[in-house]
Design a protein around this motif. Structure first.
Motif, short mmCIF file in Angstrom:
data_model
loop_
_atom_site.label_atom_id
_atom_site.label_comp_id
_atom_site.label_asym_id
_atom_site.label_seq_id
_atom_site.Cartn_x
_atom_site.Cartn_y
_atom_site.Cartn_z
N GLY A 232 43.54 60.38 50.25
CA GLY A 232 42.47 60.55 49.29
C GLY A 232 42.86 61.37 48.08
O GLY A 232 42.00 61.89 47.37
N GLN A 233 44.15 61.47 47.82
CA GLN A 233 44.57 62.30 46.69
C GLN A 233 44.51 61.56 45.35
O GLN A 233 44.66 62.18 44.30
N GLY A 234 44.34 60.25 45.39
CA GLY A 234 44.27 59.55 44.12
C GLY A 234 44.24 58.05 44.29
O GLY A 234 44.39 57.51 45.38
N VAL A 235 44.02 57.40 43.15
CA VAL A 235 44.04 55.94 43.08
C VAL A 235 45.48 55.50 42.87
O VAL A 235 46.24 56.17 42.16
N VAL A 236 45.85 54.40 43.50
CA VAL A 236 47.24 53.97 43.46
C VAL A 236 47.31 52.47 43.16
O VAL A 236 46.49 51.70 43.66
N VAL A 237 48.26 52.10 42.34
CA VAL A 237 48.56 50.69 42.12
C VAL A 237 49.77 50.34 42.96
O VAL A 237 50.80 51.02 42.88
N THR A 238 49.66 49.31 43.76
CA THR A 238 50.80 48.97 44.61
C THR A 238 50.77 47.48 44.93
O THR A 238 49.92 46.73 44.45
N VAL A 239 51.71 47.06 45.75
CA VAL A 239 51.79 45.66 46.16
C VAL A 239 50.90 45.47 47.38
O VAL A 239 50.98 46.23 48.34
N ARG A 240 50.04 44.46 47.32
CA ARG A 240 49.00 44.30 48.32
C ARG A 240 49.55 44.23 49.75
O ARG A 240 48.98 44.81 50.68
N ALA A 241 50.66 43.54 49.91
CA ALA A 241 51.18 43.34 51.27
C ALA A 241 51.43 44.67 51.99
O ALA A 241 51.32 44.76 53.21
N PHE A 242 51.75 45.71 51.22
CA PHE A 242 52.11 46.98 51.85
C PHE A 242 50.89 47.77 52.31
O PHE A 242 51.03 48.76 53.04
N VAL A 243 49.71 47.40 51.82
CA VAL A 243 48.51 48.15 52.21
C VAL A 243 47.50 47.26 52.92
O VAL A 243 46.37 47.66 53.16
N GLU A 244 47.96 46.05 53.27
CA GLU A 244 47.07 45.09 53.94
C GLU A 244 46.43 45.72 55.18
O GLU A 244 45.21 45.65 55.38
N ARG A 245 47.23 46.33 55.99
CA ARG A 245 46.71 46.89 57.24
C ARG A 245 45.82 48.09 57.00
O ARG A 245 44.83 48.31 57.71
N ASP A 246 46.17 48.88 55.99
CA ASP A 246 45.31 50.03 55.66
C ASP A 246 43.94 49.56 55.20
O ASP A 246 42.92 50.15 55.53
N ILE A 247 43.94 48.46 54.44
CA ILE A 247 42.67 47.93 53.95
C ILE A 247 41.86 47.40 55.13
O ILE A 247 40.67 47.68 55.26
N ALA A 248 42.52 46.65 55.99
CA ALA A 248 41.83 46.07 57.15
C ALA A 248 41.25 47.17 58.04
O ALA A 248 40.15 47.04 58.58
N ALA A 249 42.01 48.25 58.15
CA ALA A 249 41.57 49.33 59.03
C ALA A 249 40.59 50.28 58.35
O ALA A 249 40.10 51.22 58.97
N GLY A 250 40.33 50.05 57.07
CA GLY A 250 39.37 50.89 56.37
C GLY A 250 39.94 52.20 55.86
O GLY A 250 39.20 53.04 55.32
#
Lengths: 294, 294
Positions: A232-250
């Motif tokens: 929660g330290q900031g907004v990040v621009v990254t490649v979707r594939a690397f945060v897919e699981r984080d997004i799915a897990a909330g």
DNA sequence: TCCATATCTAACTCCAGCTTACATAAATTG
DNA sequence: CAATTTATGTAAGCTGGAGTTAGATATGGA
């Protein structure tokens, strides 16, 4: 071949070394000569060509436009020669495979898979260069690069490894779990950016974002970027594939996903031509690894 | 850049000149030095690298495998440097556009259209190199090449100009107007071949034909090939598009048409990167010309 | 103003790289 | 098979390009 148009080679070598290092002392070190020798060579090269290669205003030297053009040609020219020499003298076989990649890809994709490669090819020595800058492969002895892009690298051969768009993410702790923040809200939030050139920073630059939002940016090393985002330290621009699981897990929320054509992703970038055995093994392995993962 | 691995540059230059010319005297002429100088440089380069670059059996020198590898790198390396120097010194702008093409394409397609280009861009100087051999573009100062193939030239950018398969043709006077000659019949007929390397000869080599039929071959200059075929002097392998009208008019009969994928044809082959204005004009013009013709 | 950090210049040294002249070796030819 | 032609190799000496050292000069910051 118009040999008459080729200036004295020592001058070209000195200029190439200077262009690479940025100052005469370091250039001298690189070539194993004194700084004065470099200085003289630079001057004699300029008089020979009758072209200003260096901008001498200020206490350090800067390349002129002509100097940049020349230095690029010299870099790839001398680089190719050195490479060929290493090839025929056997220096190249002994040297580990040099793989240039971005810190992001290295941490999130490549390094977790490397043990499998080592197990399969125990003899191959690898050397990861997690340098974010785009480099000329031949000049620095890089065997293969892994880069984010649309596959269009002139003069190079690219093979898609991981197809994925860019995404803007943040932790729910930062932006809330439900309502979608507006663009203005985003500008008020703290942003985390990777140090130096990276996929995310390139994206920001392409979209002209960086200028408008100078406040609230924190530069962090690439390997800490995603941890910071989850935290929660900031907004990040990254490649979707690397945060897919984080997004799915909330753990992270996707605030905006780039809707570009699907030619964007990580590519294996190699030079055309024959590959040495170790390189061939690595390329074959990583292509299979990527197709299984995808 | 591993400058330590770079041998003395004068030796490399001498070797490159030798590889280009094939003998030490001509290499010396090219560099403006004596043959003895070349000889010494070659020897000292070999001892420096501790690699045999030259095969000294026989009275003339031949390149070893290692020598070939090195010479290729040097050719493109020095070529690129010379090109950059010409660029920044303005030598390049003054020089006419060099267009490398095969005699066949030059005669049948390009030259009839050139007046239109001259009319549109009267300032641009052109220079046609109707050399059949495939050459490295940068090393010889060639701006653009036009070659028959499937578009796959590593490190180059190719743009289809004229899609067409290869075809075997002969005059009715030679093979009769009605019955289709068998393969055995063909072998007994006289064949006309272009001198040196050409589209037709490449095709023959790819199909392993040249070995089996040593008799009845006549080598003629490329520009006379089609005239000879129409005249009934022999069977000819050529690009179908160039004899389409002859076939339709009954002057020639298509005995066999290559049924390859339709990626084969004449391509405009350029190097990636920025083009100088004259080149850009020519490329734009020829692409439009080709799309209108097709 | 002074200092640290650059690059530039001058004078000198030396050896890499050249030339000339001759040697040698392999194809070619009468 | 010797003579000739056509290559490349070697020796010896000269010269200038490329380097070194030492000191000068210029800029930017404290």
């Amino acid at each position: 071949m118009e040999w008459r148009h080729l200036p004295p080679l020592s001058g070209l070598r000195a200029f190439a070394a200077f262009a690479e290092t940025g100052n005469v002392v370091a250039a001298g070190d690189a070539l194993g000569v004194s700084h004065a020798a470099i200085s003289q060579q630079l001057r004699s090269l300029e008089t020979h060509l009758d072209v200003a290669l260096l901008d001498r205003s200020g206490r350090s030297l800067a390349l002129t436009d002509a100097g940049v053009v020349l230095s690029r040609a010299l870099r790839s020219g001398f680089g190719g020669m050195i490479e060929a020499v290493e090839e025929i003298t056997g220096l190249r076989d002994a040297r580990p495979l040099h793989i240039s990649t971005t810190p992001m890809f290295a941490v999130s994709w490549l390094m977790p898979r490397l043990p499998a490669f080592r197990a399969k090819y125990p003899d191959a020595d690898l050397m990861l260069d997690p340098t974010p800058e785009v480099i000329a492969l031949s000049a620095d002895g890089i065997d293969v690069a892994i880069r984010y892009g649309n596959g269009n690298w002139p003069g190079m051969e690219a093979h898609m490894l991981l197809r994925s768009p860019m995404v803007v993410v943040a932790a729910p702790a930062l932006v809330g779990a439900d309502e979608m923040p507006s663009v203005d809200d985003l500008a008020d939030l703290p942003w985390l950016e990777e140090l130096g050139v990276s996929e995310g920073n390139n994206w920001l630059r392409r979209h002209g974002v960086s200028r408008g939002m100078t406040r609230g940016q924190t530069k962090v090393p690439g390997n800490l970027l995603l941890d910071g985002a989850r935290d929660g330290q900031g907004v990040v621009v990254t490649v979707r594939a690397f945060v897919e699981r984080d997004i799915a897990a909330g753990r992270l929320r996707a605030l905006f996903t780039e809707d570009e054509d699907d030619s964007f992703g990580y590519h294996l970038v190699t030079r055309p031509g024959v590959m040495r055995p170790a390189l061939k093994a690595f390329v074959t392995w990583i292509k299979r690894e990527a197709s299984e993962a995808g």
